[in-house]
Design an enzyme around this catalytic site. Structure first.
Site, PDB file in Angstrom:
ATOM      1  N   ILE A  11      23.501  -9.565   1.947  1.00  0.00           N
ATOM      2  CA  ILE A  11      23.625 -10.192   3.274  1.00  0.00           C
ATOM      3  C   ILE A  11      25.083 -10.310   3.715  1.00  0.00           C
ATOM      4  O   ILE A  11      25.358 -10.369   4.918  1.00  0.00           O
ATOM      5  CB  ILE A  11      22.902 -11.562   3.292  1.00  0.00           C
ATOM      6  N   VAL A  33      23.171 -16.156  -3.666  1.00  0.00           N
ATOM      7  CA  VAL A  33      23.675 -15.719  -2.360  1.00  0.00           C
ATOM      8  C   VAL A  33      24.813 -16.639  -1.894  1.00  0.00           C
ATOM      9  O   VAL A  33      25.752 -16.190  -1.225  1.00  0.00           O
ATOM     10  CB  VAL A  33      22.506 -15.619  -1.343  1.00  0.00           C
ATOM     11  N   ASP A  34      24.758 -17.888  -2.276  1.00  0.00           N
ATOM     12  CA  ASP A  34      25.817 -18.857  -1.937  1.00  0.00           C
ATOM     13  C   ASP A  34      27.159 -18.392  -2.522  1.00  0.00           C
ATOM     14  O   ASP A  34      28.180 -18.323  -1.810  1.00  0.00           O
ATOM     15  CB  ASP A  34      25.400 -20.218  -2.533  1.00  0.00           C
TER      16      ASP A  34
HETATM   17  N1  AR6 Z   1      22.412 -11.062  -0.374  1.00  0.00           N
HETATM   18  C1  AR6 Z   1      21.135 -11.371  -0.076  1.00  0.00           C
HETATM   19  N2  AR6 Z   1      20.320 -12.047  -0.903  1.00  0.00           N
HETATM   20  C2  AR6 Z   1      20.822 -12.425  -2.099  1.00  0.00           C
HETATM   21  C3  AR6 Z   1      22.158 -12.143  -2.495  1.00  0.00           C
HETATM   22  C4  AR6 Z   1      22.962 -11.429  -1.572  1.00  0.00           C
HETATM   23  N3  AR6 Z   1      24.234 -11.108  -1.832  1.00  0.00           N
HETATM   24  N4  AR6 Z   1      22.338 -12.665  -3.739  1.00  0.00           N
HETATM   25  C5  AR6 Z   1      21.176 -13.220  -4.122  1.00  0.00           C
HETATM   26  N5  AR6 Z   1      20.254 -13.082  -3.137  1.00  0.00           N
HETATM   27  P1  AR6 Z   1      19.478 -18.078  -4.637  1.00  0.00           P
HETATM   28  P2  AR6 Z   1      18.024 -20.537  -3.885  1.00  0.00           P
HETATM   29  C6  AR6 Z   1      18.852 -13.535  -3.083  1.00  0.00           C
HETATM   30  O1  AR6 Z   1      19.351 -18.378  -6.080  1.00  0.00           O
HETATM   31  O2  AR6 Z   1      16.846 -20.102  -4.684  1.00  0.00           O
HETATM   32  C7  AR6 Z   1      22.824 -21.435  -5.469  1.00  0.00           C
HETATM   33  O3  AR6 Z   1      23.518 -21.668  -6.659  1.00  0.00           O
HETATM   34  C8  AR6 Z   1      18.147 -13.834  -4.381  1.00  0.00           C
HETATM   35  O4  AR6 Z   1      17.690 -12.632  -4.989  1.00  0.00           O
HETATM   36  O5  AR6 Z   1      20.781 -17.563  -4.134  1.00  0.00           O
HETATM   37  O6  AR6 Z   1      17.807 -21.047  -2.505  1.00  0.00           O
HETATM   38  C9  AR6 Z   1      23.016 -22.554  -4.443  1.00  0.00           C
HETATM   39  O7  AR6 Z   1      24.310 -23.132  -4.531  1.00  0.00           O
HETATM   40  C10 AR6 Z   1      16.991 -14.695  -3.887  1.00  0.00           C
HETATM   41  O8  AR6 Z   1      15.922 -13.877  -3.419  1.00  0.00           O
HETATM   42  O9  AR6 Z   1      19.155 -19.396  -3.724  1.00  0.00           O
HETATM   43  C11 AR6 Z   1      21.956 -23.533  -4.835  1.00  0.00           C
HETATM   44  O10 AR6 Z   1      22.380 -24.383  -5.885  1.00  0.00           O
HETATM   45  C12 AR6 Z   1      17.581 -15.423  -2.684  1.00  0.00           C
HETATM   46  O11 AR6 Z   1      18.818 -14.754  -2.389  1.00  0.00           O
HETATM   47  C13 AR6 Z   1      20.818 -22.660  -5.310  1.00  0.00           C
HETATM   48  O12 AR6 Z   1      21.435 -21.440  -5.758  1.00  0.00           O
HETATM   49  C14 AR6 Z   1      17.851 -16.885  -2.933  1.00  0.00           C
HETATM   50  O13 AR6 Z   1      18.319 -17.069  -4.266  1.00  0.00           O
HETATM   51  C15 AR6 Z   1      19.860 -22.326  -4.204  1.00  0.00           C
HETATM   52  O14 AR6 Z   1      18.764 -21.629  -4.742  1.00  0.00           O
END
Ligand code: AR6
Length: 173
Positions: A11, A33-34
């Site tokens: 993203i 993603v964060d």
């Molecule tokens: N682009 C798009 N999607 C992504 C990317 C990217 N670069 N990287 C990962 N994803 P998550 P949550 C997807 O864990 O479950 C963080 O530590 C990933 O495959 O990022 O809402 C925050 O600080 C998944 O499908 O977020 C919070 O503590 C989706 O993004 C916690 O994680 C969400 O995965 C939030 O958990």
């Protein structure tokens, strides 16, 4: 033609008015993603998140806040906090997840942003079942677009193939 599109990828590379971050209540960054958004966007995003914390504390699940996008192609980043899945929708997590999408769309409109990209909020570290999350996200956005004509494009950016296939099915149906 549908205003909803799906993409598989990162993203942080998507060129839209605003990308949405799946943040946590602290707004201070994390993994997934964060982490990717803060790494690619640079320190300006974290500085603004700190300012928001100083003003209002963090961000509750289902709420959303907005910052600039630093070095990203997007103009702005909306940070929303998804629900942590604890099983069986016992805490009304589905409604909280819907609220993430809805509040982000409203905030985009309030800031005159017309193209928006969402990650699959809560489906990583927060363990929300991917199929239920996809249905919730898709329906919330679809219903919103029926009533609001201001948004031109919503892109669901799926990082993994499983999510991409789920959204593809929803888009085809
Ligand atoms: N682009 C798009 N999607 C992504 C990317 C990217 N670069 N990287 C990962 N994803 P998550 P949550 C997807 O864990 O479950 C963080 O530590 C990933 O495959 O990022 O809402 C925050 O600080 C998944 O499908 O977020 C919070 O503590 C989706 O993004 C916690 O994680 C969400 O995965 C939030 O958990």
């Amino acid at each position: 033609m549908s205003k909803i599109k799906i993409l598989q990828g990162d993203i942080t590379k998507v060129d839209v008015d605003v990308i949405v971050n799946a943040a946590n209540t602290s707004l201070l960054g994390g993994g997934g993603v964060d982490g990717a958004i803060h790494r690619a966007g640079g320190s300006q995003i974290l500085d603004e998140c700190r300012d928001i914390r100083a003003r209002q504390g963090g961000c509750d699940p289902g709420e959303a806040v907005i910052t600039n996008a630093g070095n990203l192609p997007a103009i702005k980043v909306i940070h929303t906090v998804g629900p942590v899945w604890t099983g069986d929708n016992e805490g009304g997590q589905r409604a909280v997840l819907a609220s993430c999408y809805l509040e982000s769309l409203k905030l985009a409109i309030a800031n005159n942003l017309k193209t928006i990209a969402f990650p699959n909020i809560s489906t990583g570290v927060y363990r929300f079942p991917k199929d239920l999350a996809a249905q919730t996200a898709f329906k919330t956005v679809q219903d919103f677009l029926l009533k609001n004509e201001v948004i031109d494009e919503v892109i669901f950016v799926c990082f993994d193939l499983e999510n991409f296939n789920l959204y593809q099915k929803l888009l085809d149906s």
